[in-house]
Design a protein around this motif. Structure first.
Motif, PDB file in Angstrom:
ATOM      1  N   GLU A 202       0.818  -1.206   0.000  1.00  0.00           N
ATOM      2  CA  GLU A 202       0.000   0.000   0.000  1.00  0.00           C
ATOM      3  C   GLU A 202       0.855   1.260   0.000  1.00  0.00           C
ATOM      4  O   GLU A 202       1.878   1.348   0.677  1.00  0.00           O
TER       5      GLU A 202
ATOM      6  N   TYR B 135      -2.086   2.213   8.582  1.00  0.00           N
ATOM      7  CA  TYR B 135      -3.353   2.845   8.971  1.00  0.00           C
ATOM      8  C   TYR B 135      -3.836   2.331  10.316  1.00  0.00           C
ATOM      9  O   TYR B 135      -3.836   1.133  10.580  1.00  0.00           O
ATOM     10  N   SER B 136      -4.260   3.270  11.133  1.00  0.00           N
ATOM     11  CA  SER B 136      -4.825   2.946  12.446  1.00  0.00           C
ATOM     12  C   SER B 136      -5.712   4.115  12.850  1.00  0.00           C
ATOM     13  O   SER B 136      -5.233   5.238  13.000  1.00  0.00           O
TER      14      SER B 136
ATOM     15  N   TYR C 189      -9.684   0.387  14.162  1.00  0.00           N
ATOM     16  CA  TYR C 189      -9.262  -0.339  12.960  1.00  0.00           C
ATOM     17  C   TYR C 189      -7.746  -0.257  12.848  1.00  0.00           C
ATOM     18  O   TYR C 189      -7.160   0.831  12.925  1.00  0.00           O
TER      19      TYR C 189
ATOM     20  N   ARG D  66      -4.596  -1.785  10.340  1.00  0.00           N
ATOM     21  CA  ARG D  66      -4.181  -2.523   9.144  1.00  0.00           C
ATOM     22  C   ARG D  66      -2.721  -2.928   9.308  1.00  0.00           C
ATOM     23  O   ARG D  66      -1.841  -2.083   9.461  1.00  0.00           O
TER      24      ARG D  66
ATOM     25  N   THR E 290       0.210  -4.737   7.326  1.00  0.00           N
ATOM     26  CA  THR E 290       0.520  -5.165   5.957  1.00  0.00           C
ATOM     27  C   THR E 290       1.538  -6.282   5.908  1.00  0.00           C
ATOM     28  O   THR E 290       1.569  -7.060   4.955  1.00  0.00           O
TER      29      THR E 290
ATOM     30  N   ASP F 271      -6.892  -5.936  10.383  1.00  0.00           N
ATOM     31  CA  ASP F 271      -6.993  -6.314   8.974  1.00  0.00           C
ATOM     32  C   ASP F 271      -5.675  -6.921   8.500  1.00  0.00           C
ATOM     33  O   ASP F 271      -4.664  -6.226   8.365  1.00  0.00           O
TER      34      ASP F 271
ATOM     35  N   ASN G 233      -1.701  -9.710   3.625  1.00  0.00           N
ATOM     36  CA  ASN G 233      -0.471  -9.706   4.419  1.00  0.00           C
ATOM     37  C   ASN G 233       0.298 -10.997   4.129  1.00  0.00           C
ATOM     38  O   ASN G 233      -0.137 -12.080   4.506  1.00  0.00           O
TER      39      ASN G 233
ATOM     40  N   TYR H  64      -7.720   6.561   2.480  1.00  0.00           N
ATOM     41  CA  TYR H  64      -7.956   5.147   2.754  1.00  0.00           C
ATOM     42  C   TYR H  64      -9.305   4.937   3.426  1.00  0.00           C
ATOM     43  O   TYR H  64     -10.029   3.980   3.119  1.00  0.00           O
TER      44      TYR H  64
ATOM     45  N   ILE I 284     -12.197   2.309   1.878  1.00  0.00           N
ATOM     46  CA  ILE I 284     -12.748   1.131   2.554  1.00  0.00           C
ATOM     47  C   ILE I 284     -14.249   1.244   2.815  1.00  0.00           C
ATOM     48  O   ILE I 284     -14.873   0.275   3.239  1.00  0.00           O
TER      49      ILE I 284
ATOM     50  N   LEU J  75     -15.086  -5.677   5.075  1.00  0.00           N
ATOM     51  CA  LEU J  75     -14.953  -4.788   6.228  1.00  0.00           C
ATOM     52  C   LEU J  75     -16.315  -4.328   6.725  1.00  0.00           C
ATOM     53  O   LEU J  75     -16.564  -4.260   7.937  1.00  0.00           O
TER      54      LEU J  75
END
Length: 533
Positions: free
Chosen positions: A124, A196-197, A206, A208, A210, A238, A242, A494, A498, A504
């Motif tokens: 990403e 991302y958080s 949330y 993410r 990776t 998420d 990954n 982002y 989503i 999600l």
């Protein structure tokens, strides 16, 4: 003798030659004391020595010893699994780069499947991700040079280069009749585990993840601390796309949710057998957790998801994971060479083996039929295991989610728009005309939509009204996401992207319906009971 058999015979002969050299180094007496009684390996070494001598004596041209040795080693290792590989000094150094710091490149995780270098996942925020290169794409040419048959290391060398330079890659994409070209500018690819958080609108956190690299635990702790200060009522982790990474980081991140002195994973092999336990005291987290996975969640991410499932600390949701559960050990050799050897398989706490055996055959280019895959899946699902609180979980060969949710489908028109980078380019032109201003709450109305479609037509992309209608929501979301990205940053963009994410959205809805993880487990069990009936 046909060509495949000739090739196999040559590989076998050269492999024995290398083995002969190794045995001579060890010494005949040492070998005689330790050789397995059930084989006649020593006579095979003698046979090989004879063949080698005749080959060197009579072959029509001179043979390069160094090239033959490398071919012999590669041939010998090819009879094992696709993850056991040999490295020259340069290749060994290149391989170790991927878990360290940063590097210059395009931002894609690749693997060799058959003869093709195949995209496992775009990273990403990188050039490849922005251009719409996606999992499953086969890279067939780099700068108009065919790389079909190349190793992953050879392909990486072609694609990496100085930051700021351009490279053209040609891909073959399933479902498209012709190859397509992408021109990308190389960037410094920083390996960030948690890009991302944030807190969602319904009060759920949330995160993410990776990949699992050397800073994952540090990044996770910072993300959790920030979200818990905001009093989140639950958490979505998420792990989709990954590909895995460092095992110790996977174990330490699991630690944050299950506490100290808990078994996470065992490695079982001929020489490597160990149990990995959590090490740290952590505060108890009682809010419900959902872990999102899909077909590209592999290795360390499967250990993380399966461990939270086994310890009843998280509900796993999405699609069956990839099933990469073999352990590789990097061993340096003389003169800077190296070898990566599969030494064991992963078994998580419930006893499930993560590894999916059919993947090894697929990665080696062997034909695996749909019927074979179906039988393997059915066999795995017949294997019942139990979590810490005696919940049933199923399988081996990847992680079976507690709740299965299909992913979104992107139309061919949507694929074409992403491939030609139209959203990015339109956003650039639009913001020039609007003084680089765009309110984050602005909706993409018909006026902006029509401007975009005019721009599409000018770029010689043909479409019908049916194409627009079928991809309408995706197009409007993608336009807004790119405009927001350039004005308000990646994270805000982002969040918009989503909003159209089916898996999600399903996860978010569970927090609206259930207050506790136990209620979610009960709901998941009821769905599985219906399937079994």
């Amino acid at each position: 003798m046909n060509r495949p058999k000739q090739k196999l015979a040559l590989i076998s002969i050269i492999s024995i030659w290398v083995l002969s050299a190794l045995l001579l180094i060890v010494g005949t007496n040492a070998y005689a004391q330790n050789r397995p009684q059930s084989t006649n390996l020593y006579s095979q070494v003698q046979l090989f020595s004879e063949v080698l001598y005749k080959l060197k004596q009579y072959y029509v041209t001179d043979l390069n010893d160094e090239e033959l040795i490398k071919a012999a080693i590669d041939g010998m290792l090819s009879s094992t699994d696709p993850h056991t590989t040999y490295f020259t000094p340069e290749e060994f150094k290149e391989f170790t780069t991927t878990t360290k710091g940063s590097f210059g490149g395009l931002g894609i995780q690749i693997d060799k499947i058959g003869n093709y270098i195949t995209v496992v996942s775009p990273i990403e925020g990188t050039p490849a991700y922005r251009m719409g290169i996606t999992a499953g794409d086969r890279i067939i040419r780099v700068d108009d040079v065919s790389i079909v048959g190349f190793s992953t290391d050879e392909a990486v060398k072609r694609m990496r280069g100085d930051v700021g330079t351009k490279v053209k890659i040609t891909i073959s994409r399933p479902g498209l009749p012709e190859p397509i070209d992408f021109e990308l500018t190389r960037e410094t690819i920083k390996i960030k585990s948690i890009p991302y958080s944030f807190k969602l609108d319904n009060g759920v956190g949330y995160i993410r993840i990776t990949q699992f690299s050397e800073n994952t635990l540090t990044e996770l702790r910072a993300a959790l601390d920030n979200l818990e200060k905001q009093n989140v009522k639950g958490l979505i982790i998420d792990l989709r796309w990954n590909p895995g990474g460092l095992l110790d980081q996977a174990v330490d991140t699991v630690n944050e949710f299950i506490g100290k002195n808990r078994l996470v994973v065992e490695t079982k092999g001929r020489t490597e057998n160990k149990q990995l336990y959590t090490r740290f005291d952590v505060k108890e987290r009682n809010y419900p957790i959902i872990v999102l996975v899909n077909e590209a969640s592999a290795s360390a991410s499967e250990i993380f998801a399966g461990s939270l499932q086994d310890w009843d600390k998280g509900l796993v949701m999405g699609k069956n994971t990839f099933g990469k559960g073999s352990v590789q050990q990097l061993i340096p050799l003389s003169n800077g060479n190296g070898i990566k050897i599969t030494t064991a398989y992963y078994y998580i706490k419930s006893g499930r083996c993560i590894h999916k055996m059919s993947n090894d055959n697929i990665l080696k280019g062997k034909e695996v039929s749909e019927e074979d895959l179906k039988k393997e899946s059915e066999s795995n699902l017949q294997q019942v295991y139990y979590t810490a609180n005696n919940r049933k979980v199923y399988g081996g060969g990847g992680i079976q989610p507690d709740i299965t949710v299909e992913s979104d489908f992107l139309t061919l028109f949507g694929v074409e728009l992403r491939r030609k980078n139209v959203f990015f380019n339109f956003a650039v032109d639009y913001l020039v005309q609007h003084n680089h201003q765009f309110d984050i709450n602005t909706e993409i109305d018909n006026k902006i939509m029509n401007e975009f479609l005019t721009y599409v037509s000018k770029n010689d992309i043909k479409y019908t009204q049916a194409d627009v209608d079928s991809a309408n929501s995706f197009i409007r979301t993608s336009i807004k996401s790119e405009l927001v990205r350039k004005v308000h940053g990646d994270e805000e963009a982002y969040k918009i992207t989503i909003s159209q994410d089916k898996q999600l959205m399903e996860a978010i809805s569970l927090f609206d319906r259930f207050r506790t993880l136990e209620q979610m487990f009960t709901y998941a069990a009821s769905l599985n009971e219906k399937k079994e009936k």
